[in-house]
Design a protein around this motif. Sequence first.
Motif, mmCIF file in Angstrom:
data_model
loop_
_atom_site.group_PDB
_atom_site.id
_atom_site.type_symbol
_atom_site.label_atom_id
_atom_site.label_comp_id
_atom_site.label_asym_id
_atom_site.label_seq_id
_atom_site.Cartn_x
_atom_site.Cartn_y
_atom_site.Cartn_z
ATOM 1 N N ASN A 18 1.838 3.191 4.243
ATOM 2 C CA ASN A 18 3.051 3.769 3.665
ATOM 3 C C ASN A 18 2.983 3.891 2.147
ATOM 4 O OD1 ASN A 18 4.889 4.147 5.987
ATOM 5 N ND2 ASN A 18 4.545 1.950 6.262
ATOM 6 N N PHE A 19 1.981 3.269 1.570
ATOM 7 C CA PHE A 19 1.826 3.315 0.119
ATOM 8 C C PHE A 19 0.360 3.604 -0.205
ATOM 9 C CE2 PHE A 19 5.423 0.618 1.063
ATOM 10 C CZ PHE A 19 6.404 1.129 0.215
ATOM 11 N N SER A 20 0.119 4.121 -1.385
ATOM 12 C CA SER A 20 -1.244 4.532 -1.731
ATOM 13 C C SER A 20 -2.011 3.452 -2.484
ATOM 14 C CB SER A 20 -1.197 5.806 -2.594
ATOM 15 O OG SER A 20 -0.480 5.539 -3.786
ATOM 16 N N GLU A 21 -1.385 2.307 -2.677
ATOM 17 C CA GLU A 21 -2.042 1.272 -3.481
ATOM 18 C C GLU A 21 -1.584 -0.103 -2.998
ATOM 19 O OE1 GLU A 21 -1.475 2.068 -7.571
ATOM 20 O OE2 GLU A 21 -2.986 0.644 -8.254
ATOM 21 N N HIS B 156 -7.906 -8.680 -5.032
ATOM 22 C CA HIS B 156 -8.399 -7.462 -4.381
ATOM 23 C C HIS B 156 -7.361 -6.376 -4.602
ATOM 24 C CE1 HIS B 156 -11.879 -8.575 -1.586
ATOM 25 N NE2 HIS B 156 -11.648 -9.667 -2.294
ATOM 26 N N HIS B 157 -7.813 -5.230 -5.054
ATOM 27 C CA HIS B 157 -6.910 -4.141 -5.428
ATOM 28 C C HIS B 157 -7.505 -2.838 -4.886
ATOM 29 C CE1 HIS B 157 -4.807 -1.927 -9.038
ATOM 30 N NE2 HIS B 157 -4.431 -1.454 -7.862
ATOM 31 N N TYR B 158 -6.755 -2.153 -4.014
ATOM 32 C CA TYR B 158 -7.273 -0.931 -3.393
ATOM 33 C C TYR B 158 -6.319 0.244 -3.625
ATOM 34 C CZ TYR B 158 -9.432 -4.629 -0.497
ATOM 35 O OH TYR B 158 -10.066 -5.756 -0.064
ATOM 36 N N ARG B 159 -6.928 1.429 -3.686
ATOM 37 C CA ARG B 159 -6.147 2.665 -3.592
ATOM 38 C C ARG B 159 -6.674 3.473 -2.414
ATOM 39 N NH1 ARG B 159 -6.900 3.352 -9.902
ATOM 40 N NH2 ARG B 159 -5.273 1.913 -10.589
ATOM 41 N N VAL B 160 -5.762 4.153 -1.708
ATOM 42 C CA VAL B 160 -6.164 4.910 -0.518
ATOM 43 C C VAL B 160 -5.642 6.343 -0.624
ATOM 44 C CG1 VAL B 160 -6.204 2.883 0.975
ATOM 45 C CG2 VAL B 160 -4.093 4.211 0.779
ATOM 46 N N ASP B 161 -6.301 7.231 0.138
ATOM 47 C CA ASP B 161 -5.810 8.612 0.188
ATOM 48 C C ASP B 161 -4.802 8.755 1.330
ATOM 49 O OD1 ASP B 161 -7.240 8.782 2.548
ATOM 50 O OD2 ASP B 161 -8.876 9.977 1.690
ATOM 51 N N THR C 214 -10.162 4.958 -1.810
ATOM 52 C CA THR C 214 -10.689 5.835 -2.868
ATOM 53 C C THR C 214 -11.141 5.048 -4.085
ATOM 54 O OG1 THR C 214 -8.474 6.100 -3.801
ATOM 55 C CG2 THR C 214 -9.192 7.748 -2.189
ATOM 56 N N TRP C 215 -10.687 3.789 -4.188
ATOM 57 C CA TRP C 215 -11.020 2.976 -5.373
ATOM 58 C C TRP C 215 -10.763 1.517 -5.006
ATOM 59 C CZ3 TRP C 215 -7.923 -0.304 -8.359
ATOM 60 C CH2 TRP C 215 -8.412 -0.669 -9.624
ATOM 61 N N ALA C 216 -11.655 0.654 -5.430
ATOM 62 C CA ALA C 216 -11.467 -0.779 -5.163
ATOM 63 C C ALA C 216 -11.848 -1.577 -6.392
ATOM 64 C CB ALA C 216 -12.326 -1.213 -3.976
ATOM 65 N N ASN C 217 -11.065 -2.581 -6.676
ATOM 66 C CA ASN C 217 -11.379 -3.479 -7.784
ATOM 67 C C ASN C 217 -11.239 -4.914 -7.284
ATOM 68 O OD1 ASN C 217 -12.038 -4.109 -10.500
ATOM 69 N ND2 ASN C 217 -9.910 -4.637 -10.881
ATOM 70 N N MET C 218 -12.232 -5.721 -7.583
ATOM 71 C CA MET C 218 -12.187 -7.123 -7.201
ATOM 72 C C MET C 218 -12.460 -7.979 -8.430
ATOM 73 S SD MET C 218 -14.496 -6.744 -3.799
ATOM 74 C CE MET C 218 -14.175 -5.341 -2.715
#
Lengths: 473, 156
Positions: free
Chosen positions: A365-368, A382-387, A393-397
């Motif tokens: 339901n959310f993009s991040e 852990h930090h993710y963004r999704v399409d 689409t992007w991950a930061n750890m």
Amino acid sequence: MTKQIVIDPIHRIEGHGKITIRLDKDGQVEDAAFHVTQFRGFEKFCEGRPYYEMPSLVERICGICPISHSLASAKACDAIEGVRIPAAGKKLRALLNFGEFIQSHSLSFFHLTSPDLLLGFESPPEKRNLLGVLEHHPQVAADGIKLRSIGQKIIECLADKRIHPAWVVPGGVGTALSKENLDNIAGLLPEAKTIVLRTIDWFKTSFEKYREEIKTFANFPTMFMGLVNGSDNLELYDGTLRYIDYQGNIVANQVPPDRYMEYIGEATEANSYLKSPFFKPLGYPEGIYRVGPAARLNVCNGCGTPLADQEWAEFKGLEKGPVLSSFYNHYARLIEILFAVEKAEALVADEEILNSKVRSHAQPNFSEGIGVVEAPRGTLFHHYRVDDNGLITWANMIVATGNNNLAMNKGVLQVAKHFIRNETISEATLTRLEAVIRAFDPCLSCSTHALGNMPLHVQMLSADGRLINEAFR
Amino acid sequence: MEEEEKIHIIAYGNPLRQDDGVGWRAAQHLREFFQDDPVEVIFRQQLTQDLALAVSNSYHVIFIDSEFGNTPGTITHRKLVPARHLSSTITHHLTPAELLALTGILCGQVPRADLVTITGAAFDVNEFLSPPVEAALPALFKLIEGIVNPLPNKSI
């Protein structure tokens, strides 16, 4: 002429790293650094994967703390779905985390550190290992193996496998806990408590023997960071971030984990794959902070369980302000095992933990999404963004060990300056250089995931070697 | 029956490496076959220190593994004694003989122990056994049954 000393590899840590020490022309220590020489790259190759795969996928980052990665990842996925975890699911996740703390801290204290403590920093390196502990202190070795096994058994009872169980999922956990396994876990806890109390009693009466190490093992002022709960007590699964300075003043409080980027910047250094996170308001490298067992006990106002609170009070009494020497991470680790056992006792006495509703289901339901937990070695992000299709689409750890990178470097320098004189490096000095790193219990396999942002420095030189121009990126 | 009267079957290997996974296949079968008996079947990818605690609680341990050799499918049965020396690699994995020695050091007692192996033909990345090892499984199960219970009252 300067001279460089290289220690490669460092023993009894998780992963591969090395230390370099630079001496000046007089043979005095000028600089020292800890390098992480392996690269994992999960941040990059997770891109394109469905978000719901992430908790299982990132478990493979580590064989020691896969649970921490799956929990932080699942919390990030919970945020992407926007779900509320059923109460039983949340309690099972917390119990799983306590199992991991018991096994991971036991590994660090008994298997990796106890040879130095029991056999002495001056003892021959070929004897200073678990075999030596088995030979001279079989009760301690047996306690270590038993305590670690209890932590692993708790994980197995919950998740069916000791390592990489893939049981934590977005929205909760995969299966409910059976009464049989609840009883199995409850049956393990009394012995765990006996062992850790016995170990604490022995260890804290031996501090006098380690005065030099206490004085020099990363004993300097820095900030500390950790999660605290709503009562400002020690928190390992949820809560908000708190920063304190070296005098114990609260610098940032009740920071929601999803605002971590306002407080943490990430720098890279040319000689290591390990990131160097820093406290953004102070900049790099002045924004040095520490995470992990001692940091957590420094930032909280107590543990919230009876026996761990008694030990916490003794821990806090070691120094007037925050406990600065990273040597005391070993003591803090034991206190956290005790805390984990007491919290596990409370959870297995809570009937709700047997509730069959352990997972909520939703689409993204959310993009991040951002998930933060305390891993045994410190705060893990852990930090993710999704399409639109839920693909990453992007991950930061930001891994616990990375948070400590600047402090580990400074700790190596402190030990090197204290023990190295006139280019003379004894075996005992080498041992202490490794041991100061070991006090942080770094997990290097966990910690190197960013690629493509190594600093670039180009110099243009004339034929006679003069610097004409230079550029940085 | 007391815990000390248990038999432990410890099968080990990597199920993703073809014949190295014979322990995995054996454990699945034997766990079901001995479910009503005082036999605990444990499967691990490799032998680790914590198994000393299980070994110390049994009077007889049977290890099952694959091995390299010239004649795939060959079953070999050896009696085991504790290793005389432990290597520094025991922090990561142990041999069966090292596990027995560790058990003796930590717990003061060592059970009777056997090692049963099947010679493998293929150890590539696959989840199936090679034909000669697959064909040898019934004989392996029969042998284990005979070791556990010299006067068998059920058939595999």
